[in-house]
Each structure stands twice: as structure tokens, then as C-alpha cells.
Design an enzyme around this catalytic site. Structure first.
Site, PDB file in Angstrom:
ATOM      1  N   ASN A 208       0.850  -1.185   0.000  1.00  0.00           N
ATOM      2  CA  ASN A 208       0.000   0.000   0.000  1.00  0.00           C
ATOM      3  C   ASN A 208       0.884   1.233   0.000  1.00  0.00           C
ATOM      4  O   ASN A 208       2.109   1.125  -0.072  1.00  0.00           O
ATOM      5  CB  ASN A 208      -0.955  -0.016   1.204  1.00  0.00           C
ATOM      6  CG  ASN A 208      -0.193  -0.139   2.512  1.00  0.00           C
ATOM      7  OD1 ASN A 208       0.666   0.680   2.803  1.00  0.00           O
ATOM      8  ND2 ASN A 208      -0.503  -1.161   3.290  1.00  0.00           N
ATOM      9  N   ASP A 276      -3.929  -6.670   4.132  1.00  0.00           N
ATOM     10  CA  ASP A 276      -4.978  -7.569   4.621  1.00  0.00           C
ATOM     11  C   ASP A 276      -4.865  -8.977   4.043  1.00  0.00           C
ATOM     12  O   ASP A 276      -5.278  -9.943   4.680  1.00  0.00           O
ATOM     13  CB  ASP A 276      -6.365  -6.999   4.270  1.00  0.00           C
ATOM     14  CG  ASP A 276      -6.657  -5.720   5.037  1.00  0.00           C
ATOM     15  OD1 ASP A 276      -6.362  -5.673   6.247  1.00  0.00           O
ATOM     16  OD2 ASP A 276      -7.160  -4.762   4.423  1.00  0.00           O
ATOM     17  N   LYS A 286       9.915 -15.738 -11.380  1.00  0.00           N
ATOM     18  CA  LYS A 286       9.075 -14.687 -11.926  1.00  0.00           C
ATOM     19  C   LYS A 286       7.972 -15.274 -12.810  1.00  0.00           C
ATOM     20  O   LYS A 286       8.238 -16.121 -13.674  1.00  0.00           O
ATOM     21  CB  LYS A 286       9.918 -13.712 -12.738  1.00  0.00           C
ATOM     22  CG  LYS A 286       9.108 -12.570 -13.334  1.00  0.00           C
ATOM     23  CD  LYS A 286       9.981 -11.640 -14.173  1.00  0.00           C
ATOM     24  CE  LYS A 286       9.121 -10.543 -14.817  1.00  0.00           C
ATOM     25  NZ  LYS A 286       9.936  -9.643 -15.669  1.00  0.00           N
ATOM     26  N   PRO A 303      -2.631 -12.501   9.178  1.00  0.00           N
ATOM     27  CA  PRO A 303      -3.003 -12.459  10.596  1.00  0.00           C
ATOM     28  C   PRO A 303      -3.414 -11.054  11.013  1.00  0.00           C
ATOM     29  O   PRO A 303      -2.872 -10.062  10.513  1.00  0.00           O
ATOM     30  CB  PRO A 303      -1.723 -12.906  11.313  1.00  0.00           C
ATOM     31  CG  PRO A 303      -0.618 -12.666  10.334  1.00  0.00           C
ATOM     32  CD  PRO A 303      -1.229 -12.903   8.980  1.00  0.00           C
ATOM     33  N   ASP A 304      -4.372 -10.965  11.918  1.00  0.00           N
ATOM     34  CA  ASP A 304      -4.850  -9.681  12.436  1.00  0.00           C
ATOM     35  C   ASP A 304      -4.073  -9.382  13.719  1.00  0.00           C
ATOM     36  O   ASP A 304      -4.453  -9.822  14.811  1.00  0.00           O
ATOM     37  CB  ASP A 304      -6.353  -9.747  12.710  1.00  0.00           C
ATOM     38  CG  ASP A 304      -6.956  -8.382  12.962  1.00  0.00           C
ATOM     39  OD1 ASP A 304      -6.251  -7.517  13.535  1.00  0.00           O
ATOM     40  OD2 ASP A 304      -8.117  -8.158  12.587  1.00  0.00           O
ATOM     41  N   ILE A 305      -2.967  -8.659  13.584  1.00  0.00           N
ATOM     42  CA  ILE A 305      -2.051  -8.444  14.705  1.00  0.00           C
ATOM     43  C   ILE A 305      -2.722  -7.632  15.810  1.00  0.00           C
ATOM     44  O   ILE A 305      -2.611  -7.957  17.001  1.00  0.00           O
ATOM     45  CB  ILE A 305      -0.769  -7.739  14.214  1.00  0.00           C
ATOM     46  CG1 ILE A 305      -0.129  -8.535  13.075  1.00  0.00           C
ATOM     47  CG2 ILE A 305       0.216  -7.567  15.363  1.00  0.00           C
ATOM     48  CD1 ILE A 305       0.992  -7.792  12.368  1.00  0.00           C
ATOM     49  N   PHE A 323      -4.777   1.959  14.450  1.00  0.00           N
ATOM     50  CA  PHE A 323      -4.961   3.026  13.475  1.00  0.00           C
ATOM     51  C   PHE A 323      -5.977   2.581  12.437  1.00  0.00           C
ATOM     52  O   PHE A 323      -6.091   1.389  12.129  1.00  0.00           O
ATOM     53  CB  PHE A 323      -3.637   3.369  12.778  1.00  0.00           C
ATOM     54  CG  PHE A 323      -2.846   4.434  13.476  1.00  0.00           C
ATOM     55  CD1 PHE A 323      -2.612   5.660  12.872  1.00  0.00           C
ATOM     56  CD2 PHE A 323      -2.361   4.229  14.752  1.00  0.00           C
ATOM     57  CE1 PHE A 323      -1.891   6.652  13.517  1.00  0.00           C
ATOM     58  CE2 PHE A 323      -1.643   5.202  15.415  1.00  0.00           C
ATOM     59  CZ  PHE A 323      -1.406   6.430  14.791  1.00  0.00           C
ATOM     60  N   LYS A 337     -14.405  -0.400  14.042  1.00  0.00           N
ATOM     61  CA  LYS A 337     -13.142  -1.135  14.072  1.00  0.00           C
ATOM     62  C   LYS A 337     -12.658  -1.299  15.505  1.00  0.00           C
ATOM     63  O   LYS A 337     -12.170  -2.372  15.886  1.00  0.00           O
ATOM     64  CB  LYS A 337     -12.088  -0.411  13.236  1.00  0.00           C
ATOM     65  CG  LYS A 337     -10.744  -1.125  13.206  1.00  0.00           C
ATOM     66  CD  LYS A 337      -9.762  -0.466  12.238  1.00  0.00           C
ATOM     67  CE  LYS A 337      -8.448  -1.226  12.183  1.00  0.00           C
ATOM     68  NZ  LYS A 337      -7.509  -0.633  11.195  1.00  0.00           N
ATOM     69  N   LYS A 341     -11.968  -4.976  16.935  1.00  0.00           N
ATOM     70  CA  LYS A 341     -10.600  -5.390  17.259  1.00  0.00           C
ATOM     71  C   LYS A 341     -10.382  -5.572  18.750  1.00  0.00           C
ATOM     72  O   LYS A 341      -9.456  -6.271  19.165  1.00  0.00           O
ATOM     73  CB  LYS A 341      -9.597  -4.360  16.731  1.00  0.00           C
ATOM     74  CG  LYS A 341      -9.701  -4.074  15.243  1.00  0.00           C
ATOM     75  CD  LYS A 341      -9.240  -5.229  14.402  1.00  0.00           C
ATOM     76  CE  LYS A 341      -9.213  -4.843  12.920  1.00  0.00           C
ATOM     77  NZ  LYS A 341      -8.732  -5.926  12.051  1.00  0.00           N
TER      78      LYS A 341
END
Length: 399
Positions: A208, A276, A286, A303-305, A323, A337, A341
Site C-alpha cells: 500500500n 490484509d 518470476k 493475521p490480524d495483529i 490506526f 473497528k 478489534k
């Protein structure tokens, strides 16, 4: 109190130099010894006589002064102090510091010192907001320089806005905090920052637009308050902050492992923009382009840290901050969120292209807590970081 502490005070050339006189008086009232250095421009605003009378010590002005070099060389002068304090730090002085220039006594001392440096910026609002000054500020904070102010208000030039030097009382309070270790002394804080790169093949990856600037500024601000900071960063563009433990990672899975390894911690700030998803099967070579045939990529969730550490029953940090980078319905999405979370706070911002925030030098955030949404004004990312760090310190003090 500052009894027994020695301050090397560099006075820059700006109208705010007159406040350096009161700063000297207040520092000495608290027991500090003050050794003054005046730039050539500073002598246009305050005189060596007035500065020396208040400091009760010799005033240094010239790099190539044979008498001064015989008594105490400029290298030694830069290293006998407990703190180097620059009041005011003009745009010119900040630029010299950021670029490592050493063309006069003040800049040479700043380059040669191995003691902590604190600057108190003061300049015209347009100069403070100029992109060059913002870059220099980011470089200095990343190098470990502490920054006090500036404030907003009326200026001698007739303009209004940020760039006004803070008052001597605030400067002295910052000096006392710096030399006493700060409110986060003894606290350990985990900060994640930057993007993650999820490889598709050896030359392609999913990522990103995060620059890592905000996370880096937060780590520096927490360090300046005395915290022991573990800084886990993905492949960010910005320089890593000095004076913290830096852990370099690339993928979300590596960041998760590093974050868990950094525990226990008193607080954790998850500023990283973690991808994500990742591809199920990374190609070892390649992927070649074939005319008329598009590759099919199968994805899986990373994984959702934030959620994992927020849900810990043992070893959970006392304060967990996430964040949320949003492009619409910022408060609603960030509030949802936070609940999803299980973290204590969410720092939300609008990263729509029109805002210029993603990859820029400024941020405008909303702090989401159990008490609701608190809108902060748009400011430099370093200022947002300082405000967040102070809020974390206050909260940890009450836990």
C-alpha cells in the site's frame, strides 16, 4: 530542579531571541549552569553583554577564536553539557542541522556534540509550513533531536499561525522533563509502522502507499518522553528513528512474530498499514507474461495483529492503540473497528487522495476512545505524534 546540570545554550538569530534572556534566568533559578553561544545573526537581536550578565559565564561567538580554543576547544565545549538547547531554532539553523553543515561555531557544536539536543523553533508561519522545513524537522526528530513547540499566535511580522516560539516557562519545563528522564521513563512501548510487502513472486508484491512517517514520528515522540521503544517497521521510505530498538520486517507474518516477541510492553501502538491479504502460493520464479492469458492469484487473509494482541489474556499491554485509514465515514468505520478489534483507542484519519495525507507531512486525525470521538486539528505528523505520546503518558500514569 536542575541543580548541577549544565546547559549549552545556542541562541539563534530571530526576534524571539529576546526570550532566551528570560530562559537563562529561569534555568539558573533552578540551579542549572548555562554556557551561552551566540550566532552572528543573534547578535543583531541580543548583545553578548546582556547574555553574559544573566548567564554569569563567558559568551562564545566565534569558531576561530584562538583564546577560546586555547581555554576550551569547540569540540570539548560541545561535550561537557548535559543538554544542548537551541533558543530560538530558526529555519536556517534547522536546515544546517539537518544537512550536517558546520560553517560557524553554533553549527559545529551541534554537529560535534554527543549529548542530547533540544530545539525550540521560531519563525514566520510560511517558513514553518514550507516543505523544506517539514523535511528538515522530520530528519531532526528521526535523529533524536527533541522539539519543543512552536505555538500558534500573533507574530512580530504581523501574521498569525504556527511558528511562534513557546514561552520560557514551557522551555524550562521541557528541559526539566528531558533531564529527569521524562514521564515514560521505565515504560516499554511497542510501535509498528510502515507498510508490509506480501510477495507474489521474486519481483512483485502486494503493498500500500504508507510511507511510515507517522509511525516513525510516534516512536520518536515516545522516546523523547523517556520510553524504551521497540520499533517494528515494514519497508518504509523514511529514515528509522535514532535511540530506539529497530526491528525490520517485510511481511505481515514477520511483523506479527516481531510484535509478539516485543511483549511484554506497557503500551502498543499499531500504526503500520498491514496488508490484509497475501497470495496462497508465492511463486519461486518470476511469473512470465503470456499473451492472452492472465495469471490467477488465490488470496488468503493475513493475521490480524491488532486483534490478536488486544485479545491476549496474559501479557496484554495496558494500552493498545490501533490506526484506521479510511476514505469515507471515518468516525463510523473507526468506531466499528475499535469494537471489532478490542483495542482501547483507534487513531483514525481520512486518506482520500484529495487530503494529501497518505505519504504527506501532515495528518488530521480523530481519536476514538470509550468516551467517543475527539477531532484533532490538521497538523504536522510530528505534532500529532507529540500529542498522542503525551496522551499515552497521561493514561499510563493512571493505570
Amino acid at each position: 530542579m536542575l541543580s548541577g546540570k549544565r546547559i549549552l545554550l545556542i541562541i539563534g538569530g530571530g526576534i524571539a531571541a529576546y526570550k532566551a534572556l528570560e530562559t537563562i534566568r529561569r534555568l539558573r533559578e533552578r540551579g542549572a549552569a548555562v554556557t551561552p553561544v551566540l550566532t552572528r545573526a543573534a547578535r543583531e537581536f541580543v548583545t553578548p553583554l546582556s547574555v553574559g550578565a544573566l548567564a554569569g559565564e563567558k559568551v562564545y561567538t566565534d569558531l576561530f577564536d584562538l583564546t577560546d580554543e586555547a581555554e576550551m576547544g569547540h569540540i570539548q565545549l560541545s561535550r561537557v553539557a548535559d543538554l544542548v538547547l537551541v533558543v530560538p531554532a530558526t529555519a536556517d539553523l534547522m536546515a544546517k542541522m539537518a544537512q550536517g553543515l558546520a560553517g560557524d561555531l553554533a553549527s559545529t557544536l551541534l554537529l560535534a556534540t554527543d549529548t542530547p539536543v533540544m530545539i525550540v523553533p521560531a519563525m514566520n508561519v510560511r517558513m514553518w509550513e514550507h516543505a523544506a522545513t517539514r523535511r528538515n524537522l522530520a530528519t531532526l526528530t528521526g535523529d533524536g533531536v527533541r522539539v519543543v513547540g512552536p505555538a500558534s499566535g500573533d507574530m512580530a511580522c504581523g501574521e498569525f499561525g504556527p511558528g511562534r516560539m513557546v514561552e520560557p516557562g514551557e522551555i524550562v519545563a521541557a528541559v526539566e522533563s528531558a533531564l529527569s528522564g521524562g514521564p515514560l521513563t521505565g515504560r516499554r512501548v511497542l510501535v509498528t509502522s510502515g507498510p508490509t510487502h506480501e510477495p507474489i513472486d521474486p519481483v512483485r508484491y502486494i503493498a500500500n502507499r504508507s510511507s511510515g512517517a507517522q509511525g516513525t514520528a510516534i516512536a520518536a515522540a515516545l522516546r523523547d518522553l523517556g520510553a524504551e521503544v521497540v520499533f517494528v517497521t515494514g519497508p518504509a521510505e523514511v529514515a528509522r528513528p535514532a535511540g530506539v530498538e529497530v526491528v525490520e520486517v517485510e511481511t505481515a507474518r514477520e511483523m506479527r512474530a516481531a510484535a509478539l516477541a516485543a511483549l511484554p510492553a506497557d503500551a502498543a501502538v499499531f500504526a503500520a498499514a498491514v496488508a490484509d491479504w497475501r497470495v496462497v502460493s508465492e511463486s519461486g520464479s518470476k511469473i512470465k507474461k503470456v499473451a492472452g492469458a492472465l495469471p490467477v492469484l488465490e488470496f488468503t487473509e493475513n493475521p490480524d495483529i491488532l486483534a490478536e494482541i488486544s485479545a491476549l489474556t496474559e501479557g496484554r499491554p495496558g494500552l493498545v492503540v490501533g490506526f484506521a485509514a479510511e476514505t469515507d465515514d471515518v468516525v463510523a468505520h473507526a468506531t466499528a473497528k475499535r469494537a471489532r478489534k478490542g483495542c482501547d483507542w483507534i487513531v483514525a484519519n481520512d486518506v482520500s487522495p484529495a487530503t494529501g495525507i497518505m505519504g504527506g507531512t501532515e495528518n488530521a486525525v480523530v481519536l476514538i476512545t470509550g468516551d467517543g470521538a475527539e477531532h484533532w486539528p490538521r497538523a504536522a505528523k510530528s505534532d500529532v505524534a507529540a500529542r498522542l505520546a503525551a496522551r499515552i503518558a497521561d493514561t499510563l500514569a493512571g493505570l
